[in-house]
Write a protein that holds these residues in place. Structure first.
Motif, short mmCIF file in Angstrom:
data_model
loop_
_atom_site.label_atom_id
_atom_site.label_comp_id
_atom_site.label_asym_id
_atom_site.label_seq_id
_atom_site.Cartn_x
_atom_site.Cartn_y
_atom_site.Cartn_z
N ALA A 232 20.05 4.60 7.65
CA ALA A 232 21.22 5.28 7.08
C ALA A 232 21.58 6.55 7.85
N GLY A 233 20.82 6.84 8.92
CA GLY A 233 21.12 8.00 9.75
C GLY A 233 20.45 9.28 9.30
N ARG A 234 19.53 9.20 8.33
CA ARG A 234 18.82 10.39 7.86
C ARG A 234 17.39 10.35 8.40
N THR B 72 0.86 -1.19 0.00
CA THR B 72 0.00 0.00 0.00
C THR B 72 0.89 1.23 0.00
N LEU B 73 0.27 2.39 -0.21
CA LEU B 73 1.04 3.63 -0.25
C LEU B 73 1.77 3.87 1.07
N VAL B 74 1.05 3.73 2.18
CA VAL B 74 1.66 3.98 3.50
C VAL B 74 2.78 2.99 3.76
N GLU B 75 2.59 1.73 3.40
CA GLU B 75 3.64 0.73 3.60
C GLU B 75 4.88 1.07 2.76
N ALA B 76 4.66 1.51 1.54
CA ALA B 76 5.79 1.85 0.67
C ALA B 76 6.58 3.02 1.23
N VAL B 77 5.86 4.07 1.65
CA VAL B 77 6.55 5.25 2.20
C VAL B 77 7.23 4.90 3.52
N ASP B 78 6.56 4.06 4.33
CA ASP B 78 7.16 3.63 5.61
C ASP B 78 8.44 2.84 5.36
N THR B 79 8.45 2.01 4.34
CA THR B 79 9.65 1.23 4.00
C THR B 79 10.81 2.14 3.62
N LEU B 80 10.52 3.14 2.79
CA LEU B 80 11.57 4.08 2.40
C LEU B 80 12.06 4.90 3.59
N SER B 81 11.13 5.28 4.47
CA SER B 81 11.50 6.05 5.65
C SER B 81 12.39 5.22 6.58
N ALA B 82 12.05 3.92 6.75
CA ALA B 82 12.86 3.05 7.61
C ALA B 82 14.26 2.90 7.05
N ALA C 35 10.82 10.97 2.63
CA ALA C 35 9.88 9.90 2.96
C ALA C 35 9.38 10.03 4.39
N ALA C 36 10.27 10.40 5.32
CA ALA C 36 9.86 10.55 6.72
C ALA C 36 8.86 11.69 6.89
N GLN C 37 9.09 12.79 6.21
CA GLN C 37 8.17 13.93 6.31
C GLN C 37 6.80 13.58 5.72
N LEU C 38 6.81 12.88 4.59
CA LEU C 38 5.54 12.50 3.97
C LEU C 38 4.82 11.44 4.81
N LEU C 39 5.58 10.50 5.40
CA LEU C 39 4.96 9.46 6.22
C LEU C 39 4.22 10.07 7.40
N GLN C 40 4.81 11.08 8.01
CA GLN C 40 4.16 11.73 9.14
C GLN C 40 2.82 12.34 8.73
N ARG C 41 2.77 12.94 7.56
CA ARG C 41 1.53 13.55 7.09
C ARG C 41 0.51 12.48 6.68
N LEU C 42 0.99 11.40 6.05
CA LEU C 42 0.08 10.33 5.64
C LEU C 42 -0.55 9.64 6.86
N GLN C 43 0.23 9.46 7.92
CA GLN C 43 -0.30 8.84 9.13
C GLN C 43 -1.32 9.71 9.83
N GLN C 44 -1.32 11.01 9.53
CA GLN C 44 -2.31 11.92 10.07
C GLN C 44 -3.58 11.97 9.22
N GLY C 45 -3.61 11.15 8.16
CA GLY C 45 -4.79 11.09 7.31
C GLY C 45 -4.77 12.02 6.12
N THR C 46 -3.65 12.66 5.86
CA THR C 46 -3.54 13.57 4.72
C THR C 46 -3.31 12.78 3.43
N ALA C 47 -3.96 13.19 2.37
CA ALA C 47 -3.74 12.56 1.07
C ALA C 47 -2.33 12.86 0.59
#
Length: 401
Positions: free
Chosen positions: A95-97, A80-90, A102-114
């Motif tokens: 890698a220390g970033r 799913t979209l959230v899983e894909a972005v979460d994978t990239l964020s992880a 991906a992390a910024q977008l994941l935070q917004r997606l988890q808040q229900g933002t499109a």
């Protein structure tokens, strides 16, 4: 001709609570505000961007393109979209970033933002990408929307790489020629000057001038080296700040044949963005509004706004674009045919490829002309210095006889 400036804009559309941040070009802040107001946007703030923003924007495009490619691949693999972005964020966290895209977008997606709204809130997000993702959300085919955007980004990068590749060889030749000339003037000449000390009074013409220059460089070698160093630093600063690019573009815009080729570059991107939007289900007027923010300078953007106004009032698409100077006769006929069969996205794609091929052909022809001219210029510059250095030697030999 007025040079376009770059502005950071924060705006919001009526009925949409999401604040959008964009980097746009316009001749002035007033003109930019009027353009955005005509698009139904309420401007919150406008700040003039520093020259370095162009470098950041170029890096931002690559970052978003890589994100789209990776997310699209993971979605096609079954995530799913959230899983894909979460994978990239992880992966980025490992890698220390911790503040990656991906992390910024994941935070917004988890808040229900499109995803489209999350991207629109990110600084430097391409307007075409936001519109493509929004179209993918409408059709529930986000992977295809991301692939369509990547085609647009590939075209842009292909045209840019064409220019960069064509400029590498002339830059190397020029640098080598200037380097050899400086070596002759700063290292070889002072040694020759000591040989010519006794010849100063009797020599004439080019010989006398060359001896004087040699002696002056020998006596002021430190000052000469400092002046050369400062000149090189000023040149590097001029290029790094982006002033060189803006001034070269402004000069090119004053030459009609260069302006037409630059227009081909911009129109290729505009029509490709238009094809992407129309394929995603956007109405023509909305697609044109998004395409106007793809890569157009202030002059073409204003022309497109005029054409858009005519189309919104019921005018035919082909004459409106042709009268605004946004397509040639072939493009006009293609758009006229699209008005009959409704295949606007196919016509826009063909027009984009025509402009792109025309620009690539121009770059190839210009490269074939510039390369030998530069070689001849460098050879003449270095050869002139060498010949003028040895003229006093011939004069001395004549006197000895």
């Amino acid at each position: 001709m007025t040079t376009a400036a770059t502005f950071h804009v924060r705006s919001v559309r009526l009925g949409d609570a999401t604040v959008s941040e964009q980097t746009l070009q316009a001749t002035s802040e007033t003109a930019l505000r009027q353009t955005l107001a005509g698009q139904g946007l309420t401007v919150l703030s406008v700040k003039a961007a520093k020259a370095r923003a162009s470098h950041a924007a170029a890096g931002g495009r690559g970052r978003y393109a890589l994100f789209c490619r990776e997310v699209g691949t993971l979605i096609q693999a079954g995530m799913t979209l959230v899983e894909a972005v979460d994978t990239l964020s992880a992966r980025e966290r490992l890698a220390g970033r911790h503040d990656s895209l991906a992390a910024q977008l994941l935070q917004r997606l988890q808040q229900g933002t499109a995803l489209s709204q999350a991207l629109a809130s990110m600084p430097g997000a391409p307007a075409v990408l936001v519109a493509a993702v929004r179209a993918g959300e409408r059709t529930s085919d986000l992977a295809q929307a991301l692939n369509d955007y990547l085609k647009f980004d590939t075209l842009v990068e292909q045209l840019r790489r064409k220019v960069v590749s064509a400029s590498i060889y002339p830059a190397l030749v020029t640098t080598l020629g200037v380097g050899i000339s400086l070596f002759l003037l700063l290292v070889v000449m002072p040694n020759f000057a000591r040989m010519y000390t006794n010849l100063r009074g009797a020599a004439g013409g080019a010989t006398s001038w060359m001896i004087g220059l040699s002696q002056w460089v020998s006596e002021h070698q430190a000052a000469t080296l400092a002046a050369v160093g400062l000149t090189l630093l000023a040149l590097a600063w001029w290029v790094w700040r982006g002033t060189a690019r803006r001034q070269v573009m402004a000069l090119a815009q004053r030459l009609p044949w260069m302006r037409r080729r630059i227009d081909d570059f911009q129109l290729a991107m505009m029509y490709q963005a238009l094809a992407l939007m129309l394929k995603g289900g956007y109405p023509l007027t909305e697609a044109l509004a998004v395409a106007s923010r793809s890569a157009l300078d202030a002059r073409l953007s204003q022309a497109l706004q005029q054409a858009l106004g005519r189309i919104a009032q019921g005018s035919a698409v082909a004459p409106a674009l042709a009268d605004a100077g946004l397509c040639d006769e072939v493009g006009r006929r293609l758009m006229a045919a699209a008005e009959r069969n409704g295949q606007f996205h196919l016509a826009a794609d063909v027009v984009s490829r025509l402009h792109g091929e025309r620009f690539e052909l121009f770059v190839e022809r210009l490269t074939r002309i510039v390369e030998p001219v530069l070689l001849m210029a460098v050879a003449l510059m270095v050869g002139t210095i060498v010949v003028m250095m040895y003229l006093p030697v011939f004069d001395m030999a004549t006197r000895l006889k």
